[in-house]
Design a protein around this motif. Structure first.
Motif, mmCIF file in Angstrom:
data_model
loop_
_atom_site.group_PDB
_atom_site.id
_atom_site.type_symbol
_atom_site.label_atom_id
_atom_site.label_comp_id
_atom_site.label_asym_id
_atom_site.label_seq_id
_atom_site.Cartn_x
_atom_site.Cartn_y
_atom_site.Cartn_z
ATOM 1 N N CYS A 142 3.231 -0.894 -9.120
ATOM 2 C CA CYS A 142 3.213 -1.927 -8.087
ATOM 3 C C CYS A 142 2.282 -3.049 -8.543
ATOM 4 N N TYR A 143 2.697 -4.322 -8.394
ATOM 5 C CA TYR A 143 1.817 -5.437 -8.739
ATOM 6 C C TYR A 143 1.322 -6.153 -7.479
ATOM 7 N N ALA A 144 1.386 -5.462 -6.354
ATOM 8 C CA ALA A 144 0.712 -5.897 -5.118
ATOM 9 C C ALA A 144 1.292 -7.160 -4.499
ATOM 10 N N CYS A 145 2.611 -7.340 -4.546
ATOM 11 C CA CYS A 145 3.160 -8.573 -3.982
ATOM 12 C C CYS A 145 3.099 -8.583 -2.446
ATOM 13 N N TYR A 146 2.844 -7.419 -1.837
ATOM 14 C CA TYR A 146 2.680 -7.398 -0.373
ATOM 15 C C TYR A 146 1.229 -7.598 0.068
ATOM 16 N N VAL B 106 1.483 1.230 0.092
ATOM 17 C CA VAL B 106 2.759 1.470 -0.589
ATOM 18 C C VAL B 106 2.865 2.949 -0.994
ATOM 19 N N ILE C 255 12.339 -7.126 -8.947
ATOM 20 C CA ILE C 255 11.175 -6.596 -9.646
ATOM 21 C C ILE C 255 11.539 -5.899 -10.951
ATOM 22 N N ILE D 79 9.378 -0.273 -3.856
ATOM 23 C CA ILE D 79 10.436 -0.532 -4.827
ATOM 24 C C ILE D 79 9.977 -0.266 -6.260
ATOM 25 N N CYS D 80 8.854 -0.854 -6.654
ATOM 26 C CA CYS D 80 8.486 -0.790 -8.076
ATOM 27 C C CYS D 80 8.353 0.644 -8.596
ATOM 28 N N PRO D 81 7.583 1.502 -7.930
ATOM 29 C CA PRO D 81 7.516 2.871 -8.448
ATOM 30 C C PRO D 81 8.894 3.530 -8.538
ATOM 31 N N ARG E 232 15.524 -5.801 -5.313
ATOM 32 C CA ARG E 232 15.655 -6.476 -4.010
ATOM 33 C C ARG E 232 16.313 -7.832 -4.206
ATOM 34 N N THR F 114 -2.052 -1.499 -1.676
ATOM 35 C CA THR F 114 -1.092 -2.530 -1.277
ATOM 36 C C THR F 114 -0.400 -2.196 0.036
ATOM 37 N N CYS G 99 7.760 -3.062 1.455
ATOM 38 C CA CYS G 99 8.860 -3.263 0.507
ATOM 39 C C CYS G 99 9.698 -1.997 0.374
#
Ligand code: SF4
Ligand code: SF4
Lengths: 454, 272
Positions: free
Chosen positions: B215-219, B175, A162, B207-209, A157, B200, B204
């Motif tokens: 996922c590191y829970a930024c949401y 997520v 990330i 994205i991470c997966p 993004r 989470t 987003c």
């Protein structure tokens, strides 16, 4: 005398990232005191990183700045790799450069179109400028979009990517994903050529006031590349050291009026980092089209006029597009997305070229990979003293200006640096004191009904 | 908060939008500037009356919509947020800093004086509060948009919903659901990668997966997350160290209640 004593007070300098103020005292005998006050609230990154996992450093330090997160990620992973004695090469190294090209484009274009260009054409913002100059703003947004597309693809993004990992990436793109961007990048590169010519024709204030007070320019230098991720730390006064040596030559000082630390070169004091420094020390390594265009418009090095930073930024954007296309053309996905990383007790540091200039990180980690100390020196804190010097040196030549024009020029002189105050900490307040007597005259934006200035 | 009165979108003069920054990285404001395709059309519908990052033109309040980024960490900002609330018809807090304290809220679990001593040579020059507080901890908030950084499409949806006086359509599922919608293979099930996706908040686009990382829970937390169960799974089935579990609960949204409580429980477990 009394009728000439006045205070110009602007509640905030807009179109910069972050929060700060400027205080200038002057009278007939000259400028008495210049303080660029950065009072962006401290966020304590260096303290809160302690105890965190080394793999988290790129995710956490990205949150220092929403405008240049990739720079923080790049310096962080390089410093960790320096500690672990890892050297991702080949395609991984190229992909990091490609990601950084994307951020240079995004960040420079944000500054050029939204923050800086309105200064030259006399508008308060890009939206107002777009009414009279729609093609300029629309093209700039197109160019920026191409940078966003690069960062999104490689980083996941545009803001706070990330995908950056110590040792490489979590996932690397396939060649066809990159080639799918080529048409957009080529179109944006061509628009950028027009942007360079346009910015070369802007009315730049003169820089006589700097003629006898040269800047010391500091930037990375690499034997064969325009610097981004790697190189030695060099300066126009002959400094030539490795990042490992940074703390032996540069020091940070905590002054009362700023939450960002002031940096100086131990031997010589204030110095300048950023696009102009990079260009002056590395012009010959610009990509062929960027260099050719610089020749064509007769833009040589060294560039000593800080107001021309907009031109250097547009040349760097052109360079970034060419570099990106070159990398994509040769890209073969690496066998593994990242090198294997095993924590151990170690220390490492690295410096990279953020869009606003040199960015230094150092970390110590323990055997489990937990960070024990962190040190981060952002470009804006390195430029603070030079910005103050600019104002001090510049004002005497422009004292005959009417107050509002003078104060506008001070704001512009600060904006030349694209200060990223979030990196240290949000907006600037400008106070110009003429003599001792203060009147209530509120010259520009100090309007009633605004929340109290900080 | 959203009633069936006149939509403010059709008001004349156009509705006034303000964007405020508190302690933050500017990334959430930047998401608005990143709306390259929509920015000029948004600007045609609203009066961008106060947005220092983008404009040196400042108009007086009151404002119809205020977007607030960042958390409250200084004595001056404690005062300023009250004034922003007074001047704003609708106040929308945007991003993890504004909704859950941000990364700077890690101080709430530590000694801020010690933090200051580590970073600054002259701690006495620094005016800072012991705690970083989300906007809702200080004033009433009409809507909270989560994410570090927020998603620009969600932001446009929220602005447009408030302009038209309807409820914003921002999904509050996890997520994981987005990950399924995207057609990803679950990295937890397939590779044993620890992932915060199940608890989470969506937004987003998972994205991470999609990039092969957990996922590191930024949401921040989704609505009604079962954080306790998730941590139990990380611990028992994935053998994740307790400190890493606490770190994942305490990064960008450390004051979100479900993350905070769970992290405190885990921290105590770890210390026992
Ligand atoms: S929530 Fe994240 S992206 Fe938004 S301002 Fe805070 S740190 Fe920046
Ligand atoms: S950490 Fe989670 S919420 Fe944040 S971008 Fe990754 S998948 Fe999305």
């Amino acid at each position: 005398m009394a009728d000439r004593s006045k205070t110009i007070k602007v509640d905030y300098l807009a179109r910069v990232e972050g929060e700060g103020a400027l205080h200038i005292d002057y009278d007939d005998s000259g400028v008495q005191n210049v303080q660029l006050k950065i009072f962006e609230p401290p966020r304590f990154f260096e303290a809160l990183l302690r105890g965190r996992d080394y793999l988290e450093a790129p995710d956490i330090t990205a949150r220092i700045c929403g405008i240049c997160p990739v720079a923080y990620q790049m310096s962080a992973v390089h410093a960790m790799e320096n500690a672990l004695n890892l050297k991702p090469g080949g395609a991984l190294r190229m992909l990091r450069r490609l990601l950084y090209c994307g951020e240079w484009i995004e960040s420079h274009m944000l500054h050029i179109s939204m923050l800086h260009a309105p200064d030259f054409l006399g508008y308060p913002n890009a939206v107002a400028m777009a009414k009279d100059h729609p093609e300029i703003v629309k093209n700039a947004l197109e160019i920026k979009k191409a940078g966003n597309a690069l960062v999104r693809l490689i980083g996941g993004r545009e803001v706070h990517p990330i995908n950056v990992r110590v040792g490489g990436f979590y996932k690397v793109p396939e060649a066809r994903e990159l080639t799918a961007l080529v048409a957009q990048l080529e179109m944006a590169r061509d628009l950028t050529e027009r942007l360079v010519r346009w910015s070369a024709a802007l009315p730049f204030p003169s820089y006589e006031w700097r003629r006898d007070n040269h800047y010391e320019f500091v930037a990375l230098t690499h034997p064969s590349e325009y610097p981004m991720n790697e190189g030695r730390i060099t300066s126009s006064a002959g400094l030539n050291i490795s990042a490992q040596d940074y703390e032996n030559h540069f020091e940070e000082e905590h002054v009362a009026h700023s939450t960002a630390l002031h940096c100086t070169l131990r031997e010589r004091g204030a110095y300048l980092v950023g696009p102009i420094a990079r260009y002056n020390l590395n012009r010959d390594k610009l990509s062929p089209r960027a260099l050719q265009l610089a020749e064509e418009i007769n833009f040589t090095a060294p560039c000593l006029n800080p107001f021309q930073s907009i031109l250097v930024r547009s040349l760097e954007v052109l360079h970034a597009f060419e570099e990106a296309l070159h990398i994509i053309d040769r890209y073969q996905p690496p066998a593994e997305p990242h090198l294997k990383t095993e924590p151990r007790t170690a220390s490492g540091c690295a410096a990279t070229e953020a869009p606003r200039g040199l960015l230094y990180h150092r970390y110590d980690i323990d055997e489990k990979g937990k960070i024990t100390t962190a040190k981060i020196v952002a470009p804006t804190s390195q430029n603070q003293k030079t910005i103050e010097d600019d104002l001090r040196l510049m004002l005497p030549s422009f004292m005959h200006f009417p107050e509002d024009k003078l104060q506008g020029l001070c704001e512009r002189a600060i904006r030349n640096y694209d200060p990223c105050i979030s990196c240290s900490t949000h907006f600037l307040q400008l106070h110009l004191n003429y003599g001792q007597v203060q009147s209530k005259q509120s010259m520009v934006t100090g309007k009633p009904g605004q929340p109290p200035a900080r | 908060m959203v009633s069936n009165q006149q939509p403010i979108a059709s008001s004349n003069p156009p509705p006034k939008l303000a964007v405020w920054k508190f302690t933050s990285c500017d990334g959430c404001q930047l998401s608005l500037l990143d709306c390259e395709d929509e920015l000029l059309s948004l600007a045609a519908q609203v009066d961008i009356a106060y947005f220092l990052e983008a404009s040196s033109e400042v108009k007086e309040g009151p404002f119809d919509i205020s977007l607030v980024e960042g958390s409250i960490t200084t004595p001056a900002d404690e005062e300023r947020i009250l004034e922003v609330r007074r001047q704003s018809r609708f106040l929308i807090s945007i991003g993890a800093c504004a909704t859950a304290g941000g990364i700077q809220a890690l101080r709430n679990f530590a000694d801020v004086q010690e933090f200051t001593d580590v970073v600054y040579a002259h701690p006495e020059y620094i005016a800072t509060l012991k705690e970083s507080t989300p906007i809702s901890g200080r004033v009433a908030v009409d809507f909270e948009l989560q994410g570090c950084p927020i998603n620009k499409h969600q932001l446009l949806e929220v602005i447009s919903a408030f302009l038209h006086r309807r409820a914003p359509q921002v999904a509050n599922h996890s997520v994981c659901i987005d990950c399924k919608l995207r057609g990803n293979v679950c990295i937890w099930v397939a590779h044993g990668t620890p992932c915060m996706g199940p608890v989470t908040h969506a937004g987003c686009g998972a994205i991470c997966p999609s990039y092969n990382r957990g996922c590191y829970a930024c949401y921040g937390p989704k609505e009604n997350p079962n954080t306790e169960s998730l941590c139990h799974w990380w611990d028992e089935k994935l053998n994740v160290e307790n400190t890493l579990i606490v770190e994942n609960l305490r990064n960008f949204n450390p004051l979100a209640p479900s993350f905070k409580v769970q992290s405190e429980d885990r921290q105590e477990d770890g210390e026992r």
